[in-house]
Structure formats: structure tokens, C-alpha cells
Write a protein that holds these residues in place. Sequence first.
Motif, mmCIF file in Angstrom:
data_model
loop_
_atom_site.group_PDB
_atom_site.id
_atom_site.type_symbol
_atom_site.label_atom_id
_atom_site.label_comp_id
_atom_site.label_asym_id
_atom_site.label_seq_id
_atom_site.Cartn_x
_atom_site.Cartn_y
_atom_site.Cartn_z
ATOM 1 N N MET A 1 -38.168 -0.972 12.175
ATOM 2 C CA MET A 1 -39.348 -2.015 10.369
ATOM 3 C C MET A 1 -40.016 -3.399 11.577
ATOM 4 O O MET A 1 -40.429 -3.728 11.142
ATOM 5 C CB MET A 1 -38.344 -2.009 9.777
ATOM 6 C CG MET A 1 -39.160 -3.233 8.937
ATOM 7 S SD MET A 1 -40.447 -2.510 7.763
ATOM 8 C CE MET A 1 -39.876 -1.639 6.191
ATOM 9 N N GLN A 2 -38.856 -3.668 12.714
ATOM 10 C CA GLN A 2 -38.664 -4.945 12.979
ATOM 11 C C GLN A 2 -40.369 -4.387 14.049
ATOM 12 O O GLN A 2 -40.658 -5.658 14.509
ATOM 13 C CB GLN A 2 -37.484 -5.130 14.051
ATOM 14 C CG GLN A 2 -36.528 -5.746 13.243
ATOM 15 C CD GLN A 2 -35.546 -5.134 12.594
ATOM 16 O OE1 GLN A 2 -35.900 -3.343 12.652
ATOM 17 N NE2 GLN A 2 -34.256 -5.239 11.760
ATOM 18 N N ALA A 3 -40.029 -3.734 14.742
ATOM 19 C CA ALA A 3 -41.002 -2.989 15.321
ATOM 20 C C ALA A 3 -42.755 -3.321 14.869
ATOM 21 O O ALA A 3 -43.284 -4.264 15.416
ATOM 22 C CB ALA A 3 -41.268 -1.777 16.422
ATOM 23 N N TRP A 4 -42.375 -2.961 14.016
ATOM 24 C CA TRP A 4 -43.730 -2.768 13.411
ATOM 25 C C TRP A 4 -44.442 -4.669 12.753
ATOM 26 O O TRP A 4 -45.576 -4.426 13.011
ATOM 27 C CB TRP A 4 -43.668 -2.259 11.588
ATOM 28 C CG TRP A 4 -44.252 -2.087 10.925
ATOM 29 C CD1 TRP A 4 -45.823 -1.077 11.303
ATOM 30 C CD2 TRP A 4 -44.355 -2.526 9.750
ATOM 31 N NE1 TRP A 4 -46.258 -1.747 9.414
ATOM 32 C CE2 TRP A 4 -46.169 -2.573 9.259
ATOM 33 C CE3 TRP A 4 -44.022 -3.611 8.891
ATOM 34 C CZ2 TRP A 4 -46.346 -3.797 7.783
ATOM 35 C CZ3 TRP A 4 -44.260 -4.431 8.124
ATOM 36 C CH2 TRP A 4 -45.562 -4.773 7.559
ATOM 37 N N ALA A 5 -43.202 -4.662 12.626
ATOM 38 C CA ALA A 5 -43.549 -6.047 11.971
ATOM 39 C C ALA A 5 -43.966 -7.171 13.304
ATOM 40 O O ALA A 5 -44.750 -7.869 13.013
ATOM 41 C CB ALA A 5 -42.058 -6.819 11.071
ATOM 42 N N ALA A 6 -43.309 -6.981 14.566
ATOM 43 C CA ALA A 6 -44.354 -7.590 16.161
ATOM 44 C C ALA A 6 -45.188 -6.586 16.320
ATOM 45 O O ALA A 6 -45.960 -7.477 17.215
ATOM 46 C CB ALA A 6 -42.919 -6.955 16.667
ATOM 47 N N ARG A 7 -45.661 -5.983 15.465
ATOM 48 C CA ARG A 7 -47.047 -5.205 15.838
ATOM 49 C C ARG A 7 -46.859 -4.221 17.364
ATOM 50 O O ARG A 7 -48.167 -4.292 18.052
ATOM 51 C CB ARG A 7 -48.149 -6.195 15.801
ATOM 52 C CG ARG A 7 -48.408 -6.298 14.530
ATOM 53 C CD ARG A 7 -49.041 -7.154 13.889
ATOM 54 N NE ARG A 7 -49.352 -7.970 13.093
ATOM 55 C CZ ARG A 7 -50.675 -8.674 12.528
ATOM 56 N NH1 ARG A 7 -51.399 -8.971 12.975
ATOM 57 N NH2 ARG A 7 -50.324 -9.075 10.725
ATOM 58 N N VAL A 8 -45.878 -3.883 17.650
ATOM 59 C CA VAL A 8 -44.721 -3.394 18.923
ATOM 60 C C VAL A 8 -44.950 -1.635 18.347
ATOM 61 O O VAL A 8 -43.670 -1.076 17.379
ATOM 62 C CB VAL A 8 -44.345 -3.748 19.346
ATOM 63 C CG1 VAL A 8 -44.787 -5.252 20.080
ATOM 64 C CG2 VAL A 8 -43.231 -4.189 19.603
ATOM 65 N N GLU A 9 -45.272 -0.879 19.267
ATOM 66 C CA GLU A 9 -44.617 0.942 19.623
ATOM 67 C C GLU A 9 -43.173 0.703 19.570
ATOM 68 O O GLU A 9 -42.826 0.139 19.935
ATOM 69 C CB GLU A 9 -45.715 1.749 20.444
ATOM 70 C CG GLU A 9 -45.382 2.778 20.116
ATOM 71 C CD GLU A 9 -45.833 3.354 19.014
ATOM 72 O OE1 GLU A 9 -45.953 4.640 18.404
ATOM 73 O OE2 GLU A 9 -47.161 2.825 18.969
ATOM 74 N N PRO A 10 -42.656 1.306 18.889
ATOM 75 C CA PRO A 10 -41.244 1.168 18.536
ATOM 76 C C PRO A 10 -40.982 2.275 19.940
ATOM 77 O O PRO A 10 -41.366 3.288 20.248
ATOM 78 C CB PRO A 10 -40.474 2.103 17.368
ATOM 79 C CG PRO A 10 -41.880 2.175 16.714
ATOM 80 C CD PRO A 10 -43.141 1.719 17.511
ATOM 81 N N SER A 11 -39.079 1.462 20.541
ATOM 82 C CA SER A 11 -38.540 2.430 21.460
ATOM 83 C C SER A 11 -37.457 2.964 21.641
ATOM 84 O O SER A 11 -36.343 2.060 20.249
ATOM 85 C CB SER A 11 -39.338 1.535 22.531
ATOM 86 O OG SER A 11 -38.041 1.802 23.807
#
Length: 92
Positions: A1-11
Motif C-alpha cells: 500500500m505504501q509503494a502504491w501511495a508513493a507511486r513506485v513499484e513494490p519490491s
Amino acid sequence: MQAWAARVEPSEFMNPILLKPKGDRTSQVIVLGKPVADKSADEYYQRDRWLEHVVDSALNELEKEYDYIVVKERGAAEINLFDQDIANIYCC
């Protein structure tokens, strides 16, 4: 969810150690996206310190790609686990 909020691909480096509860004080330990073992709480907290190196390596990988890294702990600090708790106490 945090990656989505930051507009980056999760890793997998964003959550290098995941404890997936299985019940009866047992969790599946997932390291960098791969299941490693099922451990009781006692077994997990008697671990070798190699998991700290996993956290260090993951942070190093993230630092190569991002200018800012926001670290979120898992919840309220548990003082009774002070010397063992990577999520709330260990600092890279």
C-alpha cells in the motif's frame, strides 16, 4: 500500500522480513519474498543475527534507487522484546 501511495513499484526490499501468522504462536518467516521456515515465537526470537544483515542489505538496495526512504515500524514497541525486536529497535 505504501509503494502504491508513493507511486513506485513494490519490491521485496521494502519488506525484507515478513512474519505471516499461522496460529498457535507460529509464523511463517518470509525473507525477501521467499518462505524460509515456520517458527514459533520462541524460535524466531532465538534467531541468529543474520536477519539484521538482510535488513541492512535491503536498505542498501533501496538507497541505490531512491533519494528518500520512509521506514515504518510494525506497531507499538514491545519493551519486553527490546533486545530482539528488529522492527522497532534495530537500526541500520
